[in-house]
Design a protein around this motif. Structure first.
Motif, PDB file in Angstrom:
ATOM      1  N   PRO A  84       0.798  -1.234   0.000  1.00 45.24           N
ATOM      2  CA  PRO A  84       0.000   0.000   0.000  1.00 45.24           C
ATOM      3  C   PRO A  84       0.830   1.285   0.000  1.00 45.24           C
ATOM      4  O   PRO A  84       0.368   2.322  -0.483  1.00 45.24           O
ATOM      5  N   GLY A  85       2.075   1.200   0.520  1.00 44.81           N
ATOM      6  CA  GLY A  85       2.942   2.379   0.550  1.00 44.81           C
ATOM      7  C   GLY A  85       3.321   2.883  -0.839  1.00 44.81           C
ATOM      8  O   GLY A  85       3.840   3.991  -0.979  1.00 44.81           O
ATOM      9  N   LEU A  86       3.064   2.086  -1.886  1.00 39.77           N
ATOM     10  CA  LEU A  86       3.376   2.528  -3.257  1.00 39.77           C
ATOM     11  C   LEU A  86       2.400   3.582  -3.766  1.00 39.77           C
ATOM     12  O   LEU A  86       2.689   4.252  -4.771  1.00 39.77           O
ATOM     13  N   ASN A  87       1.263   3.735  -3.073  1.00 45.58           N
ATOM     14  CA  ASN A  87       0.236   4.658  -3.570  1.00 45.58           C
ATOM     15  C   ASN A  87       0.821   6.043  -3.848  1.00 45.58           C
ATOM     16  O   ASN A  87       1.510   6.600  -2.990  1.00 45.58           O
ATOM     17  N   THR A  88       0.561   6.562  -5.025  1.00 42.82           N
ATOM     18  CA  THR A  88       0.969   7.885  -5.551  1.00 42.82           C
ATOM     19  C   THR A  88       2.457   7.971  -5.930  1.00 42.82           C
ATOM     20  O   THR A  88       2.907   9.011  -6.399  1.00 42.82           O
ATOM     21  N   LEU A  89       3.231   6.889  -5.750  1.00 48.44           N
ATOM     22  CA  LEU A  89       4.676   6.993  -5.989  1.00 48.44           C
ATOM     23  C   LEU A  89       5.081   6.716  -7.444  1.00 48.44           C
ATOM     24  O   LEU A  89       6.193   7.043  -7.856  1.00 48.44           O
ATOM     25  N   GLY A  90       4.191   6.060  -8.202  1.00 48.78           N
ATOM     26  CA  GLY A  90       4.495   5.873  -9.628  1.00 48.78           C
ATOM     27  C   GLY A  90       5.519   4.792  -9.928  1.00 48.78           C
ATOM     28  O   GLY A  90       6.158   4.826 -10.980  1.00 48.78           O
ATOM     29  N   ILE A  91       5.694   3.856  -8.993  1.00 48.42           N
ATOM     30  CA  ILE A  91       6.624   2.748  -9.224  1.00 48.42           C
ATOM     31  C   ILE A  91       6.038   1.455  -8.682  1.00 48.42           C
ATOM     32  O   ILE A  91       5.153   1.471  -7.818  1.00 48.42           O
ATOM     33  N   SER A  92       6.547   0.322  -9.191  1.00 44.77           N
ATOM     34  CA  SER A  92       6.197  -0.984  -8.628  1.00 44.77           C
ATOM     35  C   SER A  92       7.182  -2.006  -9.174  1.00 44.77           C
ATOM     36  O   SER A  92       8.095  -1.662  -9.935  1.00 44.77           O
ATOM     37  N   LEU A  93       6.966  -3.268  -8.748  1.00 40.91           N
ATOM     38  CA  LEU A  93       7.916  -4.329  -9.044  1.00 40.91           C
ATOM     39  C   LEU A  93       7.152  -5.616  -9.341  1.00 40.91           C
ATOM     40  O   LEU A  93       6.021  -5.789  -8.880  1.00 40.91           O
ATOM     41  N   ALA A  94       7.770  -6.522 -10.070  1.00 40.31           N
ATOM     42  CA  ALA A  94       7.190  -7.850 -10.244  1.00 40.31           C
ATOM     43  C   ALA A  94       8.319  -8.858 -10.423  1.00 40.31           C
ATOM     44  O   ALA A  94       9.380  -8.525 -10.947  1.00 40.31           O
ATOM     45  N   ARG A  95       8.075 -10.078  -9.933  1.00 39.42           N
ATOM     46  CA  ARG A  95       8.954 -11.201 -10.236  1.00 39.42           C
ATOM     47  C   ARG A  95       8.277 -12.024 -11.314  1.00 39.42           C
ATOM     48  O   ARG A  95       7.070 -12.265 -11.241  1.00 39.42           O
ATOM     49  N   VAL A  96       9.051 -12.443 -12.314  1.00 42.98           N
ATOM     50  CA  VAL A  96       8.493 -13.302 -13.360  1.00 42.98           C
ATOM     51  C   VAL A  96       9.297 -14.594 -13.408  1.00 42.98           C
ATOM     52  O   VAL A  96      10.517 -14.562 -13.592  1.00 42.98           O
ATOM     53  N   ASP A  97       8.595 -15.711 -13.195  1.00 44.55           N
ATOM     54  CA  ASP A  97       9.211 -17.037 -13.288  1.00 44.55           C
ATOM     55  C   ASP A  97       8.836 -17.686 -14.605  1.00 44.55           C
ATOM     56  O   ASP A  97       7.703 -17.542 -15.077  1.00 44.55           O
TER      57      ASP A  97
END
Ligand SMILES: *[C@@H]1O[C@H](CO)[C@@H](O)[C@H](O)[C@H]1NC(C)=O
Length: 215
Positions: A84-97
């Motif tokens: 939830p801390g990502l809100n309004t920050l314009g970034i995120s992450l994902a792992r892809v297997d």
């Protein structure tokens, strides 16, 4: 001439600085209140005084995704709904297997560019540019390589090897969105009329039906 221009140049600099300030953050953070009923673009903020360290935390990205599915890949997202801390920050992450020879099928992210780094294995990646060129840009990546997929462009990955592959992607949105081309076109609810798809893809109605049934 220079004397006439000068005040305008100064004004332009002052004006652009003030505009840039408006686009920046207005507070330290706005931790998403995921349970709020208020509908805004993104999520309303939790009361800052009740925010905890765990609001800025996600654990478990060391865990392998389950790739036992028809495409042989699994995305583990760390978007605003997971962190939830990502809100309004314009970034995120994902792992892809990726299972051996597994694919992440052609898709777009409507709200994000994606920068991917390979942790294990070998990935063949590519994206296609917009009309009229539709240039296909592709490369084989190994451990340690980094590749960027520009926002909105259709892109894909394939594990080019007999071992599992792992990649980590950073995305320029708290909620990048994903539109897998096959699901969007052939799996919409309700269906796009078959005759439209048949004409668009220059295929028979029957062939369209066959594909639609798979999605
Ligand atoms: C992985 O997914 C498959 C298919 O949904 C399922 O049968 C299998 O139990 C899952 N494996 C694990 C370890 O969760």
């Amino acid at each position: 001439m220079a004397r006439v221009l000068c005040p305008f140049v100064v004004l332009a600099i002052v004006f652009s600085t003030s505009l840039a300030t408006n686009h920046g953050p207005l507070q330290d953070f706005c931790v998403a209140d995921l349970k709020s009923q208020v509908l805004i673009n993104g999520f309303p903020c939790k009361n800052p005084s009740s925010v905890q360290a765990n609001d800025f935390y996600f654990g478990g990205l060391h865990m392998m995704g389950n790739t036992s599915n028809p495409i042989g890949s699994k995305v583990t997202p760390v978007y605003v709904t997971q962190l939830p801390g990502l809100n309004t920050l314009g970034i995120s992450l994902a792992r892809v297997d990726f299972a051996p020879w597994g694919i992440n099928p052609p898709h777009t992210h409507p709200r994000a560019s994606e920068i991917m780094t390979i942790l294990e294995g070998t990935l063949e990646v590519g994206f296609v540019t917009s009309n009229p060129e539709n240039r296909h840009i592709t490369k084989v990546l190994v451990k340690g390589d980094v590749f960027v997929f520009p926002v909105g462009l259709v892109h894909y990955q394939r594990n080019n090897g007999n071992t599992n592959a792992i990649a980590i992607s950073a995305l320029s949105s708290q909620s990048p969105g994903v539109m897998p081309i096959a699901n969007v076109i052939f799996g919409s609810k309700p269906d796009i009329p078959k005759d439209i798809l048949a004409r668009a893809f220059q295929m028979s109605d029957k062939a369209i039906c066959d594909v639609q049934q798979k999605f």
